[in-house]
Design a protein around this motif. Structure first.
Motif, PDB file in Angstrom:
ATOM      1  N   ALA A 199       0.704  -1.225   0.085  1.00 26.14           N
ATOM      2  CA  ALA A 199      -0.167  -0.118   0.173  1.00 26.14           C
ATOM      3  C   ALA A 199       0.919   1.300  -0.045  1.00 26.14           C
ATOM      4  CB  ALA A 199      -0.994   0.013   1.114  1.00 26.14           C
ATOM      5  N   SER A 200       1.931   1.126   0.774  1.00 28.04           N
ATOM      6  CA  SER A 200       3.035   2.340   1.040  1.00 28.04           C
ATOM      7  C   SER A 200       3.289   2.744  -0.447  1.00 28.04           C
ATOM      8  CB  SER A 200       4.156   2.186   1.878  1.00 28.04           C
ATOM      9  OG  SER A 200       3.210   2.021   3.090  1.00 28.04           O
ATOM     10  N   ILE A 201       3.930   1.720  -1.230  1.00 30.72           N
ATOM     11  CA  ILE A 201       4.341   1.696  -2.572  1.00 30.72           C
ATOM     12  C   ILE A 201       3.393   2.546  -3.606  1.00 30.72           C
ATOM     13  CG2 ILE A 201       5.218   0.472  -4.665  1.00 30.72           C
ATOM     14  CD1 ILE A 201       6.692  -1.353  -2.569  1.00 30.72           C
ATOM     15  N   GLN A 202       2.028   2.015  -3.381  1.00 31.98           N
ATOM     16  CA  GLN A 202       1.144   2.305  -4.375  1.00 31.98           C
ATOM     17  C   GLN A 202       0.796   3.964  -4.025  1.00 31.98           C
ATOM     18  OE1 GLN A 202      -2.339  -0.437  -5.215  1.00 31.98           O
ATOM     19  NE2 GLN A 202      -1.216  -1.544  -3.532  1.00 31.98           N
ATOM     20  N   MET A 203       0.810   4.281  -2.626  1.00 38.94           N
ATOM     21  CA  MET A 203       0.780   5.642  -2.246  1.00 38.94           C
ATOM     22  C   MET A 203       1.709   6.444  -3.047  1.00 38.94           C
ATOM     23  SD  MET A 203      -0.636   5.124   1.592  1.00 38.94           S
ATOM     24  CE  MET A 203      -1.749   3.784   1.875  1.00 38.94           C
ATOM     25  N   ARG A 204       2.767   6.115  -2.588  1.00 35.96           N
ATOM     26  CA  ARG A 204       4.210   7.071  -3.435  1.00 35.96           C
ATOM     27  C   ARG A 204       3.939   7.050  -4.785  1.00 35.96           C
ATOM     28  NH1 ARG A 204       8.680   7.096   0.057  1.00 35.96           N
ATOM     29  NH2 ARG A 204       7.771   7.250   2.184  1.00 35.96           N
ATOM     30  N   CYS A 205       3.569   5.950  -5.496  1.00 38.89           N
ATOM     31  CA  CYS A 205       3.451   6.286  -6.932  1.00 38.89           C
ATOM     32  C   CYS A 205       2.375   7.089  -7.436  1.00 38.89           C
ATOM     33  CB  CYS A 205       3.196   4.882  -7.739  1.00 38.89           C
ATOM     34  SG  CYS A 205       4.314   3.449  -7.511  1.00 38.89           S
ATOM     35  N   LEU A 206       1.227   7.074  -6.735  1.00 37.83           N
ATOM     36  CA  LEU A 206      -0.012   7.934  -6.979  1.00 37.83           C
ATOM     37  C   LEU A 206       0.386   9.439  -6.589  1.00 37.83           C
ATOM     38  CD1 LEU A 206      -2.701   5.684  -5.891  1.00 37.83           C
ATOM     39  CD2 LEU A 206      -2.294   6.219  -8.086  1.00 37.83           C
ATOM     40  N   SER A 207       0.973   9.694  -5.503  1.00 36.69           N
ATOM     41  CA  SER A 207       1.190  10.904  -4.852  1.00 36.69           C
ATOM     42  C   SER A 207       2.511  11.553  -5.525  1.00 36.69           C
ATOM     43  CB  SER A 207       1.450  10.990  -3.514  1.00 36.69           C
ATOM     44  OG  SER A 207       2.658  10.168  -3.013  1.00 36.69           O
ATOM     45  N   GLN A 208       3.385  11.029  -5.996  1.00 34.84           N
ATOM     46  CA  GLN A 208       4.764  11.702  -6.399  1.00 34.84           C
ATOM     47  C   GLN A 208       4.736  11.139  -8.148  1.00 34.84           C
ATOM     48  OE1 GLN A 208       7.867  10.684  -3.891  1.00 34.84           O
ATOM     49  NE2 GLN A 208       6.584  10.802  -2.064  1.00 34.84           N
ATOM     50  N   GLY A 209       4.046  10.692  -8.762  1.00 32.41           N
ATOM     51  CA  GLY A 209       4.041  10.176 -10.227  1.00 32.41           C
ATOM     52  C   GLY A 209       5.178   9.208 -10.203  1.00 32.41           C
ATOM     53  N   LEU A 210       5.569   8.526  -9.415  1.00 36.59           N
ATOM     54  CA  LEU A 210       6.451   7.424  -9.579  1.00 36.59           C
ATOM     55  C   LEU A 210       6.237   6.347 -10.266  1.00 36.59           C
ATOM     56  CD1 LEU A 210       8.141   7.827  -5.944  1.00 36.59           C
ATOM     57  CD2 LEU A 210       8.893   9.121  -8.205  1.00 36.59           C
ATOM     58  N   GLN A 217       8.410   1.127 -13.786  1.00 37.46           N
ATOM     59  CA  GLN A 217       7.047   0.643 -13.930  1.00 37.46           C
ATOM     60  C   GLN A 217       7.295  -1.012 -14.026  1.00 37.46           C
ATOM     61  OE1 GLN A 217       4.911   1.280 -17.641  1.00 37.46           O
ATOM     62  NE2 GLN A 217       2.906   2.006 -16.128  1.00 37.46           N
ATOM     63  N   GLU A 218       8.065  -1.347 -14.830  1.00 38.72           N
ATOM     64  CA  GLU A 218       8.252  -2.983 -15.157  1.00 38.72           C
ATOM     65  C   GLU A 218       8.584  -3.601 -13.908  1.00 38.72           C
ATOM     66  OE1 GLU A 218      10.731  -3.455 -18.623  1.00 38.72           O
ATOM     67  OE2 GLU A 218       9.512  -2.143 -19.841  1.00 38.72           O
ATOM     68  N   THR A 219       9.431  -3.095 -13.144  1.00 37.49           N
ATOM     69  CA  THR A 219      10.100  -3.773 -12.083  1.00 37.49           C
ATOM     70  C   THR A 219       9.027  -3.773 -10.925  1.00 37.49           C
ATOM     71  OG1 THR A 219      11.469  -2.045 -11.384  1.00 37.49           O
ATOM     72  CG2 THR A 219      12.469  -3.814 -12.609  1.00 37.49           C
ATOM     73  N   THR A 220       8.298  -2.663 -10.644  1.00 38.39           N
ATOM     74  CA  THR A 220       7.270  -2.460  -9.587  1.00 38.39           C
ATOM     75  C   THR A 220       6.215  -3.420 -10.074  1.00 38.39           C
ATOM     76  OG1 THR A 220       7.883  -0.159  -9.425  1.00 38.39           O
ATOM     77  CG2 THR A 220       5.764  -0.973  -8.553  1.00 38.39           C
ATOM     78  N   GLN A 221       5.679  -3.639 -11.173  1.00 35.94           N
ATOM     79  CA  GLN A 221       4.570  -4.598 -11.463  1.00 35.94           C
ATOM     80  C   GLN A 221       5.106  -5.985 -11.424  1.00 35.94           C
ATOM     81  OE1 GLN A 221       3.823  -3.278 -15.530  1.00 35.94           O
ATOM     82  NE2 GLN A 221       2.361  -1.818 -15.206  1.00 35.94           N
ATOM     83  N   SER A 222       6.234  -6.280 -11.610  1.00 39.35           N
ATOM     84  CA  SER A 222       6.958  -7.450 -11.672  1.00 39.35           C
ATOM     85  C   SER A 222       6.918  -8.081  -9.936  1.00 39.35           C
ATOM     86  CB  SER A 222       8.225  -7.733 -12.005  1.00 39.35           C
ATOM     87  OG  SER A 222       8.241  -7.622 -13.607  1.00 39.35           O
TER      88      SER A 222
END
Length: 259
Positions: A199-210, A217-222
């Motif tokens: 959840a913390s990773i997803q929040m960082r992605c959404l709040s900071q456009g990471l 993106q590929e490694t996060t999805q993997s």
């Protein structure tokens, strides 16, 4: 079989923390934050500072941590110091595989100085606390959650910052192994820490456009896919449901503030 019955219980039921009366939640969370800050400082000193400057700064950092630990009764002070030592050990082990032992020389000095200040009796009490931390899932649970959240986030940031695919994928595999290790170490409640990290990773992605494109993106999805396939199906469902719920609650809170 006992783990299965525990896991089928109410997801809102947190584990009993036998340490909560000695070191309350706010102190546990403060310990986790101090570990993160101290590790980051010692890590930078290991890479950037000369030996003399590093030693002086590490001694000052040790004094700061010892002062915080000492702002309590004797037993709580020893538990606070034990939390600091256990947390620094976890960060050091997690980062040594990616960055190598030379990058952690300052961290090793910090841990040694903190440990060396204990006398024989205090060392025995601290060791008893450490064994309970390792053997009782609920012991200092708030400390464990925040410590792991920041540790996993730090490695994830290193992963998405990697410019080479091989480096990013190596960190991804290491991070995935650490997350699976949480479940193996804490078969009843470890899923909560994994859900919190995702959840913390997803929040960082959404709040900071990471991690919105490319290798990041590929490694996060993997990472998410490999965890989903490696965890038992029931545990995976619980992790994904809990992390999704946390992200939705966070989004709703942001929207309410914005309006």
């Amino acid at each position: 079989m006992s783990n299965s019955s525990d896991q089928s219980g109410d997801v809102s039921t947190l584990p009993h923390d036998a340490f909560i009366s000695l070191t309350p939640r706010d102190a546990q969370q403060q310990a986790a934050r101090l570990v993160q800050e101290a590790f980051a400082a010692a890590f930078r000193l290991s890479i950037e500072a000369g030996a003399e400057q590093r030693q002086s700064a590490i001694e000052k950092l040790t004094g700061h941590l010892a002062e915080w630990a000492g702002m309590a009764s004797r037993d709580e002070a020893l538990l606070r110091r034990t939390l600091l030592l256990a947390g620094l050990d976890q960060w050091g082990l997690a980062f040594s595989e990616t960055f190598g032992p030379k990058a952690l020389s300052g961290v090793s000095v910090l841990v040694s100085l903190l440990r060396n200040e204990l006398d024989v009796q205090e060392e025995a009490i601290s060791q008893g606390y450490l064994e309970r931390l390792q053997n009782e899932e609920g012991a200092a649970f708030d400390f464990k959650v925040l410590l792991r959240r920041e540790l996993h986030l730090a490695l994830w940031h290193a992963m998405i910052a990697a410019e080479e695919r091989d480096e990013a994928e190596a960190i991804m595999r290491h991070l995935g192994g650490l997350l699976l290790g949480v479940y193996e170490e804490m078969p009843t409640h470890g899923w909560r820490l994994i859900a919190d990290a995702l959840a913390s990773i997803q929040m960082r992605c959404l709040s900071q456009g990471l991690a919105i494109e490319g290798i990041a993106q590929e490694t996060t999805q993997s990472l998410f896919v490999s965890l989903a396939s490696a965890l038992p199906e029931e545990v995976c469902s619980r992790v994904m449901e809990q992390s999704s719920t946390a992200v939705r609650a966070w989004q709703e809170a942001r929207r309410s503030v914005q309006h």
